[in-house]
Scaffold this active site. Sequence first.
Site, PDB file in Angstrom:
ATOM      1  N   GLU A  70      28.041  -4.716  10.973  1.00 49.58           N
ATOM      2  CA  GLU A  70      28.844  -5.203   9.857  1.00 49.58           C
ATOM      3  C   GLU A  70      28.558  -4.453   8.562  1.00 49.58           C
ATOM      4  OE1 GLU A  70      29.118  -7.874  13.092  1.00 49.58           O
ATOM      5  OE2 GLU A  70      27.306  -7.181  12.052  1.00 49.58           O
TER       6      GLU A  70
ATOM      7  N   HIS B 259      28.834 -19.437  14.949  1.00 46.96           N
ATOM      8  CA  HIS B 259      30.255 -19.122  14.978  1.00 46.96           C
ATOM      9  C   HIS B 259      31.082 -20.127  14.186  1.00 46.96           C
ATOM     10  CE1 HIS B 259      28.597 -17.169  18.574  1.00 46.96           C
ATOM     11  NE2 HIS B 259      29.572 -16.294  18.464  1.00 46.96           N
TER      12      HIS B 259
END
Length: 351
Positions: free
Chosen positions: A74, A143
């Site tokens: 990321e 998540h």
Amino acid sequence: MTDTIVSAEAEAPTTPRMNMIQAINSAMDVMMERDPNVVVMGEDVGFFGGVFRATAGLQAKYGKTRVFDTPINECGIIGVAVGMGAYGLRPVPEIQFADYIYPGMDQLISEAARLRYRSAGEFTAPITVRSPFGGGIFGGQTHSQSPEAIFTHVAGLKTVIPSTPYDAKGLLIAAIEDNDPVIFFEPKRIYNGPFSGHYDRPVQPWSKHPASEVPAGHYRVELGKAKIVRPGAGLTILAYGTMVHVALSVVEEQGIDAEVIDLRTLLPLDIDTVAASVEKTGRCLIVHEATRTSGFGAELSAQVQERCFYALEAPVERVTGFDTPYPHSLEWAYFPGPVRIREAIKKIMKD
């Protein structure tokens, strides 16, 4: 507040019904067709079409140089996007889940957010970082997070959260066209349709919901403008993303005279629309899924108190997620739901 259609193409007669995923896909498709500098990048966004299929079909249509997969990195994804933006492109990086955005925070805060200021306007970072956020899929701690408040603290970043397919497409197009970095969080719990506060009680599938009517072409929903989705005179409810639908379901089921405002853009915040409503109703309830302490509701509460103190008939109340790690099996107890919202409304209206 009424939206202004910014592009004539949005007036075309073709108005298909879309869920939020389809609307987001349509926004990227429209922008890639209009502007060859728009590129889409991220983990599995190419051939696979993204974990939620938001980028499905784009690589086949525009090729691997404009829609491409990246390593699971990321920091690298956002860092490369900042460089692309400075070079003249308009990258739309996807972070697969908002929970994974933290390794890229230094690039967002130290580079993207400051680039225009540091270069005295010579360079900009016209990047739009898309990411699913919030719960609703039993994804557990890694998540399901809602980290929006972190980004609203950073000068130079804009933070956007849609609640309908129409807004998702219009806001995403506006974000891609913006010359500053935008964090675009997508509430995955309502990707395919809005829900009430109960897991087993859908409000309406998007295919039948009025908000699913989405123009096929180009249009923008202006960043920094809230929307009054339900007028009322007895109470102002501030929400965004999934919680707009939860709040609406409560006030409509209970027949409460509440004005529900969808913030849509958290930063820049449309405080004028918020203040005008609270000045009228004298009461304010804030609903968001993120944890309570230092959540965006705290900032909203402070600004409402500063602007509307003498109009308030009761303290500003918040209904939020709890200050705990995100639970897996108990996520529907974690969500702000009808019971907690009703209790907060009773408390406000009693004062």
